[in-house]
Design an enzyme around this catalytic site. Structure first.
Site, PDB file in Angstrom:
ATOM      1  N   GLY A  90       0.820  -1.201   0.000  1.00  0.00           N
ATOM      2  CA  GLY A  90       0.000   0.000   0.000  1.00  0.00           C
ATOM      3  C   GLY A  90       0.851   1.246   0.000  1.00  0.00           C
ATOM      4  O   GLY A  90       1.858   1.327   0.706  1.00  0.00           O
ATOM      5  N   THR A  91       0.440   2.232  -0.801  1.00  0.00           N
ATOM      6  CA  THR A  91       1.162   3.499  -0.871  1.00  0.00           C
ATOM      7  C   THR A  91       0.340   4.474  -1.704  1.00  0.00           C
ATOM      8  O   THR A  91      -0.668   4.096  -2.307  1.00  0.00           O
ATOM      9  CB  THR A  91       2.554   3.301  -1.521  1.00  0.00           C
ATOM     10  OG1 THR A  91       3.289   4.506  -1.428  1.00  0.00           O
ATOM     11  CG2 THR A  91       2.401   2.935  -2.986  1.00  0.00           C
ATOM     12  N   THR A  92       0.767   5.714  -1.745  1.00  0.00           N
ATOM     13  CA  THR A  92       0.198   6.690  -2.678  1.00  0.00           C
ATOM     14  C   THR A  92       1.318   7.566  -3.213  1.00  0.00           C
ATOM     15  O   THR A  92       2.029   8.218  -2.438  1.00  0.00           O
ATOM     16  CB  THR A  92      -0.860   7.585  -2.005  1.00  0.00           C
ATOM     17  OG1 THR A  92      -1.880   6.772  -1.433  1.00  0.00           O
ATOM     18  CG2 THR A  92      -1.486   8.518  -3.036  1.00  0.00           C
ATOM     19  N   LYS A 123      10.179   7.653  -0.678  1.00  0.00           N
ATOM     20  CA  LYS A 123       9.612   7.031  -1.876  1.00  0.00           C
ATOM     21  C   LYS A 123       9.933   7.794  -3.155  1.00  0.00           C
ATOM     22  O   LYS A 123       9.455   7.421  -4.226  1.00  0.00           O
ATOM     23  CB  LYS A 123       8.097   6.877  -1.729  1.00  0.00           C
ATOM     24  CG  LYS A 123       7.702   5.943  -0.596  1.00  0.00           C
ATOM     25  CD  LYS A 123       6.209   5.748  -0.517  1.00  0.00           C
ATOM     26  CE  LYS A 123       5.861   4.852   0.666  1.00  0.00           C
ATOM     27  NZ  LYS A 123       4.406   4.625   0.791  1.00  0.00           N
ATOM     28  N   SER A 220      -2.206   2.065  -3.634  1.00  0.00           N
ATOM     29  CA  SER A 220      -3.518   1.712  -3.099  1.00  0.00           C
ATOM     30  C   SER A 220      -4.393   2.932  -2.865  1.00  0.00           C
ATOM     31  O   SER A 220      -5.622   2.840  -2.911  1.00  0.00           O
ATOM     32  CB  SER A 220      -3.349   0.940  -1.785  1.00  0.00           C
ATOM     33  OG  SER A 220      -2.633   1.720  -0.840  1.00  0.00           O
TER      34      SER A 220
END
Length: 299
Positions: A90-92, A123, A220
């Site tokens: 999960g990440t954005t 990131k 996600s």
């Protein structure tokens, strides 16, 4: 029989175990691979005189290759063979072009399903002073291959005497991903930068897909980020408006997606190179935006 974890000779086809290529492999007795062939075969150690790396640590089980393909979904690509361990990522991350450059905005939360491993993951990979890459998917895969891309870009610069274009850099990464297609890599990255053609933005994933565009969101929480971006994005945004948009998109993604959040790192790419604008806690943004909304409602 249990064995201690020590480096054994590993043939090149160890990476094919559990992949689409694995079913076509033919055992080679001259280069016996741990986990293939008869279990009674003698394990071979790397030659002490060899200068080529031929080994890496393996799981402390009798048949590591079979163990991995039976228990870890990542080695089977997109297939699902009811493995016991399925990696929930999960990440954005997001990036968009506008009249004054490119905004790259990401969160910093590292998760494994509901488990939050870290809240300070960087990131955004700073490939060179004019080129940035983002991480979404497997942190190790993204970090390693984007740093490998940085090496390739530097070698290109030394050989050609000029900076590599964003398009060429993204193509190098896409070619690398294509060569490892089906090996279980997990990557959804954006390559953003400025070259002689102006600001350029590309999306590259682990299948070797390469897309050129003006706006991308990956991870996600990307659906929530896209909602904010689609509503407020304009090519003629001012720098301040673009920074605020990148910040708000990550905030809303972090607010609605449990696997995104922590710190918002935001970069602005111009013809002079990239600049890191801020690193703000998403919780602080929540109270800031809540106060703004209350003031608007009171007015």
């Amino acid at each position: 029989m249990m064995m201690s974890a020590s480096p054994f000779t590993v043939g090149s086809d160890i990476l094919d175990i559990g992949s689409r290529k694995g079913s076509t492999l033919v055992p080679n007795k001259r280069n016996r691979v741990l986990g293939r062939g008869n279990d009674d075969e003698e394990l071979m150690f790397p030659s002490p005189t060899s200068s080529i790396p031929t080994s890496f640590p393996l799981p402390a089980v009798h048949n590591p290759a079979q163990y991995c393909s039976s228990n870890f979904a990542s080695v089977c690509g997109s297939g699902d063979e009811s493995q016991q361990v399925k990696f929930a990522k999960g990440t954005t991350t997001l990036a968009f072009k506008f009249d004054h450059g490119i905004i790259v905005s990401v969160d910093s939360r590292s998760t494994m399903g509901s488990y939050i491993a870290s809240g300070t993951v960087q990131k955004v990979i700073e490939i060179n002073p004019f080129l940035l890459g983002t991480m979404a998917g497997g942190a190790a895969d993204c970090s390693f291959w984007e740093r490998n891309l940085g090496m390739q870009c530097r070698l290109y610069e030394l050989r050609q005497g000029r900076r590599i274009t964003v398009s060429a850099a993204s193509k190098l990464l896409a070619n690398t991903m294509s060569s490892y297609r089906g090996y279980g890599l997990s990557m959804g990255t954006m390559i953003a930068g400025w070259d002689e053609t102006g600001p350029q933005l590309f999306y590259v994933d682990d299948d070797g897909t390469r897309l050129h565009g003006k706006l991308f969101a990956v991870g996600s929480g990307s659906t929530f980020a896209y909602g904010v971006l689609d509503t407020h994005y304009r090519p003629d945004l001012t720098v301040e408006e673009a920074i605020d948009l990148g910040k708000r998109a990550i905030y809303h993604a972090g607010h609605r997606d449990a696997m995104s959040g922590a710190i918002n790192n935001l970069y602005h790419v111009t013809k002079e190179g990239w600049t890191k604008i801020h690193a703000i806690d998403v919780n602080d943004m929540h109270y800031q935006f809540q106060e703004e909304r209350q003031n608007e409602m009171a007015a």
